[in-house]
Write an enzyme that holds these catalytic residues in place. Structure first.
Site, PDB file in Angstrom:
ATOM      1  CB  SER A  92      -5.520  -7.136  -0.293  1.00 34.14           C
ATOM      2  OG  SER A  92      -4.245  -7.032  -0.865  1.00 34.14           O
ATOM      3  CE1 TYR A 108      -5.183  -2.184   2.430  1.00 35.58           C
ATOM      4  CE2 TYR A 108      -3.545  -3.629   1.429  1.00 35.58           C
ATOM      5  CZ  TYR A 108      -4.789  -3.036   1.412  1.00 35.58           C
ATOM      6  OH  TYR A 108      -5.652  -3.296   0.363  1.00 35.58           O
ATOM      7  CE  LYS A 157      -8.281  -4.037   2.388  1.00 33.25           C
ATOM      8  NZ  LYS A 157      -9.606  -3.496   2.080  1.00 33.25           N
TER       9      LYS A 157
HETATM   10  P1  NAD Z   1      -9.198   3.802  -3.675  1.00 35.62           P
HETATM   11  O1  NAD Z   1      -8.472   4.503  -2.607  1.00 35.62           O
HETATM   12  O2  NAD Z   1      -9.136   4.347  -5.064  1.00 35.62           O
HETATM   13  O3  NAD Z   1     -10.743   3.641  -3.278  1.00 35.62           O
HETATM   14  C1  NAD Z   1     -11.185   3.602  -1.956  1.00 35.62           C
HETATM   15  C2  NAD Z   1     -12.330   4.579  -1.824  1.00 35.62           C
HETATM   16  O4  NAD Z   1     -12.814   4.573  -0.491  1.00 35.62           O
HETATM   17  C3  NAD Z   1     -11.909   6.023  -2.130  1.00 35.62           C
HETATM   18  O5  NAD Z   1     -12.851   6.620  -2.976  1.00 35.62           O
HETATM   19  C4  NAD Z   1     -11.882   6.698  -0.755  1.00 35.62           C
HETATM   20  O6  NAD Z   1     -12.162   8.080  -0.845  1.00 35.62           O
HETATM   21  C5  NAD Z   1     -12.960   5.910  -0.042  1.00 35.62           C
HETATM   22  N1  NAD Z   1     -12.812   5.899   1.408  1.00 35.62           N
HETATM   23  C6  NAD Z   1     -11.698   5.652   2.121  1.00 35.62           C
HETATM   24  N2  NAD Z   1     -11.961   5.694   3.428  1.00 35.62           N
HETATM   25  C7  NAD Z   1     -13.279   5.952   3.551  1.00 35.62           C
HETATM   26  C8  NAD Z   1     -14.163   6.095   4.656  1.00 35.62           C
HETATM   27  N3  NAD Z   1     -13.733   5.990   5.915  1.00 35.62           N
HETATM   28  N4  NAD Z   1     -15.469   6.337   4.417  1.00 35.62           N
HETATM   29  C9  NAD Z   1     -15.924   6.466   3.151  1.00 35.62           C
HETATM   30  N5  NAD Z   1     -15.135   6.348   2.076  1.00 35.62           N
HETATM   31  C10 NAD Z   1     -13.830   6.088   2.274  1.00 35.62           C
HETATM   32  O7  NAD Z   1      -8.713   2.287  -3.665  1.00 35.62           O
HETATM   33  P2  NAD Z   1      -9.008   1.109  -4.693  1.00 35.62           P
HETATM   34  O8  NAD Z   1      -7.744   0.767  -5.363  1.00 35.62           O
HETATM   35  O9  NAD Z   1     -10.205   1.403  -5.499  1.00 35.62           O
HETATM   36  O10 NAD Z   1      -9.306  -0.046  -3.645  1.00 35.62           O
HETATM   37  C11 NAD Z   1     -10.623  -0.328  -3.220  1.00 35.62           C
HETATM   38  C12 NAD Z   1     -10.560  -1.393  -2.144  1.00 35.62           C
HETATM   39  O11 NAD Z   1      -9.874  -2.534  -2.656  1.00 35.62           O
HETATM   40  C13 NAD Z   1      -9.794  -0.955  -0.904  1.00 35.62           C
HETATM   41  O12 NAD Z   1     -10.464  -1.484   0.222  1.00 35.62           O
HETATM   42  C14 NAD Z   1      -8.433  -1.612  -1.073  1.00 35.62           C
HETATM   43  O13 NAD Z   1      -7.847  -1.904   0.165  1.00 35.62           O
HETATM   44  C15 NAD Z   1      -8.797  -2.878  -1.808  1.00 35.62           C
HETATM   45  N6  NAD Z   1      -7.687  -3.410  -2.639  1.00 35.62           N
HETATM   46  C16 NAD Z   1      -7.102  -2.625  -3.577  1.00 35.62           C
HETATM   47  C17 NAD Z   1      -6.056  -3.137  -4.349  1.00 35.62           C
HETATM   48  C18 NAD Z   1      -5.342  -2.285  -5.364  1.00 35.62           C
HETATM   49  O14 NAD Z   1      -4.217  -2.632  -5.735  1.00 35.62           O
HETATM   50  N7  NAD Z   1      -5.936  -1.211  -5.857  1.00 35.62           N
HETATM   51  C19 NAD Z   1      -5.633  -4.456  -4.173  1.00 35.62           C
HETATM   52  C20 NAD Z   1      -6.277  -5.232  -3.208  1.00 35.62           C
HETATM   53  C21 NAD Z   1      -7.308  -4.700  -2.453  1.00 35.62           C
HETATM   54  C1  WQD Z   2       4.809  -4.538  -7.917  1.00 34.83           C
HETATM   55  C2  WQD Z   2       6.241  -4.948  -8.235  1.00 34.83           C
HETATM   56  C3  WQD Z   2       7.938  -4.202  -6.688  1.00 34.83           C
HETATM   57  C4  WQD Z   2       7.531   0.042  -7.465  1.00 34.83           C
HETATM   58  C5  WQD Z   2       0.696  -3.640  -3.684  1.00 34.83           C
HETATM   59  C6  WQD Z   2       0.191  -3.840  -2.291  1.00 34.83           C
HETATM   60  C7  WQD Z   2      -0.886  -4.871  -2.278  1.00 34.83           C
HETATM   61  C8  WQD Z   2      -1.990  -4.548  -3.275  1.00 34.83           C
HETATM   62  C9  WQD Z   2      -1.446  -4.256  -4.631  1.00 34.83           C
HETATM   63  C10 WQD Z   2      -3.738  -3.399  -2.080  1.00 34.83           C
HETATM   64  C11 WQD Z   2       6.991  -5.363  -6.985  1.00 34.83           C
HETATM   65  C12 WQD Z   2       8.122  -3.586  -8.050  1.00 34.83           C
HETATM   66  C13 WQD Z   2       7.357  -1.329  -7.516  1.00 34.83           C
HETATM   67  C14 WQD Z   2       8.768   0.585  -7.913  1.00 34.83           C
HETATM   68  C15 WQD Z   2       9.523  -1.629  -8.432  1.00 34.83           C
HETATM   69  N1  WQD Z   2      -2.752  -3.401  -2.881  1.00 34.83           N
HETATM   70  N2  WQD Z   2       8.337  -2.140  -8.000  1.00 34.83           N
HETATM   71  N3  WQD Z   2       9.707  -0.277  -8.389  1.00 34.83           N
HETATM   72  O1  WQD Z   2       3.706  -4.529  -3.812  1.00 34.83           O
HETATM   73  O2  WQD Z   2       2.802  -6.232  -5.460  1.00 34.83           O
HETATM   74  O3  WQD Z   2       1.253  -4.856  -4.150  1.00 34.83           O
HETATM   75  O4  WQD Z   2      -0.408  -3.266  -4.529  1.00 34.83           O
HETATM   76  O5  WQD Z   2      -4.212  -4.309  -1.489  1.00 34.83           O
HETATM   77  O6  WQD Z   2      -1.376  -4.910  -0.993  1.00 34.83           O
HETATM   78  O7  WQD Z   2       1.276  -4.262  -1.479  1.00 34.83           O
HETATM   79  O8  WQD Z   2       2.544  -3.793  -5.933  1.00 34.83           O
HETATM   80  O9  WQD Z   2       2.971  -2.155  -7.695  1.00 34.83           O
HETATM   81  O10 WQD Z   2       3.991  -1.768  -5.436  1.00 34.83           O
HETATM   82  O11 WQD Z   2       4.843  -3.607  -6.850  1.00 34.83           O
HETATM   83  O12 WQD Z   2      10.417  -2.354  -8.871  1.00 34.83           O
HETATM   84  O13 WQD Z   2       8.998   1.808  -7.867  1.00 34.83           O
HETATM   85  O14 WQD Z   2       6.927  -3.807  -8.760  1.00 34.83           O
HETATM   86  O15 WQD Z   2       9.160  -4.620  -6.191  1.00 34.83           O
HETATM   87  O16 WQD Z   2       7.715  -6.470  -7.337  1.00 34.83           O
HETATM   88  P1  WQD Z   2       2.699  -4.911  -4.783  1.00 34.83           P
HETATM   89  P2  WQD Z   2       3.571  -2.721  -6.480  1.00 34.83           P
END
Ligand code: NAD
Ligand code: WQD
Length: 350
Positions: free
Chosen positions: A136, A160, A164
């Site tokens: 991430s 979190y 990562k």
């Molecule tokens: P999500 O929660 O929709 O998907 C994660 C999946 O993993 C879910 O289906 C959940 O049920 C499953 N899961 C969780 N713990 C588990 C376990 N112990 N065993 C088996 N399955 C398990 O999240 P997402 O948005 O699809 O994200 C996927 C990956 O990408 C995550 O690792 C997340 O940290 C990473 N990521 C997401 C974002 C984002 O903004 N969505 C950004 C950066 C990184």
């Molecule tokens: C985006 C912008 C807030 C909510 C998060 C995780 C990151 C990654 C992606 C997993 C920011 C603003 C938000 C609200 C607002 N996930 N905001 N009002 O924080 O960039 O990233 O998701 O890995 O780890 O931290 O995403 O969508 O929460 O925020 O003004 O009610 O929207 O300040 O600038 P963020 P976000």
């Protein structure tokens, strides 16, 4: 035809990636505990797949936890028995709420770090050494510089993000300790939003999602009165924070390109940003969403959110040059597809 194990394949990014894998003709084996997703997402992936003319790969699903060695061994053995051994793994399974990671630090370590260790152990046992890991952009932490390059200092500011980074370091260790016999890519996603254009799959978490895009959808559908914008006095173009929003289908396609790269090239370990390289402020996001979807999103300004950053934008030049990928969908498309998903599934899969 390759067989790919997708941990967390029922989740937001996982389900879109499973769809792309099938389209490429891969067989997909999904391991998911459904702690933050629903089996229905996989049914929907199959539904989109069936609507296509061409013949695609198949999906096998397992309900289980990635920390459970037994289920992983069963999966690898079943694959061997069926004559389709697992060629590579995409590891999405993990917990991802920044807030929850503060109150449940040990749980986050256990799922995200121990989960990956367990997976690695079993992969090693079965000599399956191609891995794509969901990292991430949050691991960059508070950087003064934007756009962010992969070799910038890593300094996560929440538990979190720490998990990562710990996994990225763990995987680097595995690569060198196992004498460079693995091919490993850490993909650092920026802000994935949107949905598949069919509206059949999209983001449907069980854990309430406080990210800006799902909240915009909630306001629009009538579940919330207005958006609270966290601060209007940031050092950015209009005072609201800037992010790199990227279409979830572009992220999914990025995984396919990276996997292909890993299969076609010699063993290596790398970390790669997946983002568009374009920064959008909160006000711009709201305004584009309103324009594309002909809706009104009321908002108020409130205090800055603790731990927020002014700007997080990817330098995506490494991805553009290394793999056969570039983001194809702009912010208007992200807003259109996201709203289409919400309109068709106001309650997600629940
Ligand atoms: P999500 O929660 O929709 O998907 C994660 C999946 O993993 C879910 O289906 C959940 O049920 C499953 N899961 C969780 N713990 C588990 C376990 N112990 N065993 C088996 N399955 C398990 O999240 P997402 O948005 O699809 O994200 C996927 C990956 O990408 C995550 O690792 C997340 O940290 C990473 N990521 C997401 C974002 C984002 O903004 N969505 C950004 C950066 C990184
Ligand atoms: C985006 C912008 C807030 C909510 C998060 C995780 C990151 C990654 C992606 C997993 C920011 C603003 C938000 C609200 C607002 N996930 N905001 N009002 O924080 O960039 O990233 O998701 O890995 O780890 O931290 O995403 O969508 O929460 O925020 O003004 O009610 O929207 O300040 O600038 P963020 P976000």
């Amino acid at each position: 035809m390759k067989t790919i194990l997708v941990t967390g394949g029922a989740g937001f990014i996982g389900s879109h990636t499973c769809f792309c894998l099938l389209e490429k003709g891969s067989n997909v084996v999904i391991l998911d505990s459904y702690i933050n997703s629903y089996p229905k997402s996989i049914d929907r992936v199959l539904k989109i797949n069936r609507s296509k003319e061409r013949k695609y790969g198949k999906i096998i699903r397992y309900l289980g936890d990635v920390r459970d060695t037994k289920i992983l061994i069963t999966i690898f053995n079943d694959a061997l028995d069926s004559g389709n051994m697992i060629d590579g793994v995409i590891h999405f399974a993990g917990l991802k709420s920044v807030n929850q990671s503060i109150t449940h630090k040990e749980l986050y370590k256990d799922v995200n770090i121990r989960g990956t260790k367990t997976l690695i152990k079993v992969m090693r046992e079965f000599n399956c050494k191609k891995l794509v890991f969901s990292s991430s952009a949050t691991i960059y932490g508070n950087s003064d510089y934007s756009p962010l390059k992969e070799d910038f200092e890593l300094n996560p500011i929440n538990p979190y993000g720490e998990t990562k980074l710990a996994v990225e370091e763990l995987l680097e260790d595995v690569f060198y300790k196992d004498l460079k016999t693995w091919s490993i890519a850490n993909l650092r996603y920026f802000n994935p939003i949107g949905a598949h254009q069919s509206g059949l799959i999209g983001d449907s978490p069980k854990e309430f999602n406080k990210n800006i895009f799902p909240l915009i959808l909630d306001v629009c559908i009538g579940n919330l009165n207005r958006i609270q914008i966290f601060g209007g006095d940031w050092p950015t173009k209009d005072g609201t924070p800037v992010r790199d929003y990227v279409h979830v289908m572009d992220i999914a396609e990025g995984h396919i390109c990276v996997l292909e790269y890993l299969f076609e090239n010699q063993q290596q370990f790398f970390s790669m940003n997946l983002g568009t390289g374009e920064g959008t402020s909160v006000l711009e996001l709201i305004s584009i969403f309103e324009d594309v979807n002909k809706v009104k999103i009321p908002y108020v300004f409130s205090e800055r959110r603790k731990g927020d950053l002014a700007s997080l934008v990817a330098d995506n030049s490494f991805a553009l040059s290394k793999i056969d990928w570039k983001p194809k969908r702009d912010l208007r498309k992200m807003c259109k597809d996201g709203w289409n998903w919400k309109l068709l599934n106001p309650d997600g899969f629940s």
